[in-house]
Design an enzyme around this catalytic site. Structure first.
Site, PDB file in Angstrom:
ATOM      1  N   GLN A   1      29.974 -77.659 -22.415  1.00  0.00           N
ATOM      2  CA  GLN A   1      30.989 -77.810 -23.472  1.00  0.00           C
ATOM      3  C   GLN A   1      30.339 -77.660 -24.838  1.00  0.00           C
ATOM      4  OE1 GLN A   1      33.917 -81.271 -22.355  1.00  0.00           O
ATOM      5  NE2 GLN A   1      31.863 -81.769 -21.575  1.00  0.00           N
TER       6      GLN A   1
ATOM      7  N   HIS B   1      33.291 -73.787 -24.553  1.00  0.00           N
ATOM      8  CA  HIS B   1      33.881 -74.106 -25.875  1.00  0.00           C
ATOM      9  C   HIS B   1      33.308 -73.230 -26.974  1.00  0.00           C
ATOM     10  CE1 HIS B   1      35.193 -78.409 -24.476  1.00  0.00           C
ATOM     11  NE2 HIS B   1      35.908 -77.432 -23.930  1.00  0.00           N
TER      12      HIS B   1
ATOM     13  N   THR C   1      28.575 -86.323 -20.812  1.00  0.00           N
ATOM     14  CA  THR C   1      29.936 -86.041 -21.267  1.00  0.00           C
ATOM     15  C   THR C   1      30.831 -87.226 -20.926  1.00  0.00           C
ATOM     16  OG1 THR C   1      31.865 -84.578 -21.048  1.00  0.00           O
ATOM     17  CG2 THR C   1      30.427 -84.767 -19.128  1.00  0.00           C
ATOM     18  N   SER C   2      31.806 -87.473 -21.826  1.00  0.00           N
ATOM     19  CA  SER C   2      32.738 -88.590 -21.596  1.00  0.00           C
ATOM     20  C   SER C   2      33.851 -88.178 -20.641  1.00  0.00           C
ATOM     21  CB  SER C   2      33.332 -89.037 -22.935  1.00  0.00           C
ATOM     22  OG  SER C   2      34.020 -87.932 -23.540  1.00  0.00           O
TER      23      SER C   2
HETATM   24  N1  APR Z   1      21.943 -89.441 -22.818  1.00  0.00           N
HETATM   25  C1  APR Z   1      22.978 -89.314 -21.942  1.00  0.00           C
HETATM   26  N2  APR Z   1      24.278 -89.459 -22.293  1.00  0.00           N
HETATM   27  C2  APR Z   1      24.524 -89.734 -23.588  1.00  0.00           C
HETATM   28  C3  APR Z   1      23.510 -89.878 -24.558  1.00  0.00           C
HETATM   29  C4  APR Z   1      22.175 -89.713 -24.121  1.00  0.00           C
HETATM   30  N3  APR Z   1      21.126 -89.829 -24.972  1.00  0.00           N
HETATM   31  N4  APR Z   1      24.100 -90.146 -25.761  1.00  0.00           N
HETATM   32  C5  APR Z   1      25.436 -90.164 -25.538  1.00  0.00           C
HETATM   33  N5  APR Z   1      25.691 -89.933 -24.232  1.00  0.00           N
HETATM   34  C6  APR Z   1      26.982 -89.831 -23.550  1.00  0.00           C
HETATM   35  C7  APR Z   1      28.032 -90.802 -24.043  1.00  0.00           C
HETATM   36  O1  APR Z   1      27.937 -92.032 -23.322  1.00  0.00           O
HETATM   37  C8  APR Z   1      29.315 -90.043 -23.700  1.00  0.00           C
HETATM   38  O2  APR Z   1      29.685 -90.315 -22.362  1.00  0.00           O
HETATM   39  O3  APR Z   1      27.490 -88.542 -23.810  1.00  0.00           O
HETATM   40  C9  APR Z   1      28.911 -88.580 -23.815  1.00  0.00           C
HETATM   41  C10 APR Z   1      29.404 -87.928 -25.083  1.00  0.00           C
HETATM   42  O4  APR Z   1      30.805 -87.871 -25.011  1.00  0.00           O
HETATM   43  P1  APR Z   1      31.602 -87.081 -26.152  1.00  0.00           P
HETATM   44  O5  APR Z   1      31.070 -87.485 -27.490  1.00  0.00           O
HETATM   45  O6  APR Z   1      33.050 -87.251 -25.851  1.00  0.00           O
HETATM   46  O7  APR Z   1      31.170 -85.565 -25.968  1.00  0.00           O
HETATM   47  P2  APR Z   1      31.741 -84.531 -24.901  1.00  0.00           P
HETATM   48  O8  APR Z   1      32.117 -85.209 -23.637  1.00  0.00           O
HETATM   49  O9  APR Z   1      30.754 -83.422 -24.820  1.00  0.00           O
HETATM   50  O10 APR Z   1      33.073 -83.989 -25.646  1.00  0.00           O
HETATM   51  C11 APR Z   1      33.755 -82.957 -24.997  1.00  0.00           C
HETATM   52  O11 APR Z   1      35.264 -82.830 -26.888  1.00  0.00           O
HETATM   53  O12 APR Z   1      35.638 -82.803 -29.139  1.00  0.00           O
HETATM   54  C12 APR Z   1      35.522 -82.001 -28.012  1.00  0.00           C
HETATM   55  O13 APR Z   1      34.913 -79.756 -28.029  1.00  0.00           O
HETATM   56  C13 APR Z   1      34.386 -81.035 -28.163  1.00  0.00           C
HETATM   57  O14 APR Z   1      32.971 -80.200 -26.408  1.00  0.00           O
HETATM   58  C14 APR Z   1      33.490 -81.377 -26.990  1.00  0.00           C
HETATM   59  C15 APR Z   1      34.426 -82.088 -26.029  1.00  0.00           C
END
Ligand code: APR
Length: 228
Positions: free
Chosen positions: A88, A106, A172-173
């Site tokens: 993503q 994305h 990823t969340s």
């Molecule tokens: N190691 C592992 N996981 C981590 C770390 C780390 N150092 N730091 C943060 N995380 C985890 C968080 O706990 C969370 O579960 O990474 C995840 C980040 O989640 P989001 O901020 O929601 O990012 P993501 O899931 O990539 O978002 C998906 O949303 O806004 C849109 O297009 C955007 O691609 C993005 C999509």
């Protein structure tokens, strides 16, 4: 014996330890910016300079960042597995770590796109300025998928996950669809792992390795290497 296939589904958490902000952690991008002002086609139409500035800022952060141990562990996994990364993320840290099969659903922030023809242009680290036009005369936009737009390569991603021997979800969340629905696609006999700091609900059938990707991924790759 044929090498096992591994499909990695990554998100912003894999690049967090490279210094790139995630979206939904405390202090993340969506704490500081409104999605509706910087990440929708309507926002770009209403205030293109604000949107361009947002992505110009993020692009410069990406260019300053370096791959971390998590990216490197995934690149090294290619020694033992047929690895495809479906990400993503719009950064190019997987590629810069050495991963050779990376699919950006994305988009990729290092490129610009014509909103008329869809043609892509490598920005070579440059910003996109107001007035920079595509050959058809329209304002160039970042090659990033905005909310409300179709994502790229989803059919290919579903096929890859459905055929994979190993499915690994990292950082990823799992809150954004349709990408998040990929966790429902693995074969019943696939080995499925989730590596992330925090998650609301662990997808069914996934072995959860909670912690920083730069710690948990190298450990997991070492484990899997024994089974290759
Ligand atoms: N190691 C592992 N996981 C981590 C770390 C780390 N150092 N730091 C943060 N995380 C985890 C968080 O706990 C969370 O579960 O990474 C995840 C980040 O989640 P989001 O901020 O929601 O990012 P993501 O899931 O990539 O978002 C998906 O949303 O806004 C849109 O297009 C955007 O691609 C993005 C999509």
């Amino acid at each position: 014996m044929a090498r096992k296939s591994m499909v990695v589904l990554s998100g912003a958490g894999v690049s967090a330890e490279s210094g790139l902000a995630t979206f939904r952690d405390n202090g993340g991008l969506w704490d500081n910016y409104s999605v509706y002002e910087v990440a929708t086609p309507e926002a770009f139409h209403k205030n293109p300079k604000l949107v361009l500035d947002f992505y110009n800022f993020r692009r410069q952060e990406v260019l300053k960042a370096l791959p971390n141990l998590a990216h490197q562990a995934l690149a090294a996994a290619e020694e033992d597995f047929d690895v495809t990364i479906v990400t993503q993320n719009v950064d190019d840290l997987h590629e810069r770590a050495g991963s050779s099969q990376v699919i950006h659903v994305h988009g990729l922030i290092t490129q610009a796109r014509s909103s008329v023809s869809g043609e892509l242009f490598d920005l070579k680290g440059q910003d996109i300025q107001l007035g920079d036009q595509c050959p058809e005369g329209a304002q160039l936009r970042p090659h990033v998928v905005w909310f409300g737009e179709y994502i790229n390569h989803m059919d290919e991603a579903v096929e890859l996950v459905a055929a994979a021997d190993i499915v690994l979800v990292v950082g990823t969340s799992l809150t954004v669809y349709p990408f998040a629905s990929l966790v429902d696609c693995p074969r019943p006999d696939a080995q499925c792992y989730l590596v992330t700091q925090d998650i609301d609900a662990v997808p069914s059938g996934f072995d959860y390795r909670q912690g920083p990707a730069s710690v948990e991924l190298p450990k997991l790759m070492h484990e899997l290497k024994q089974l290759a």
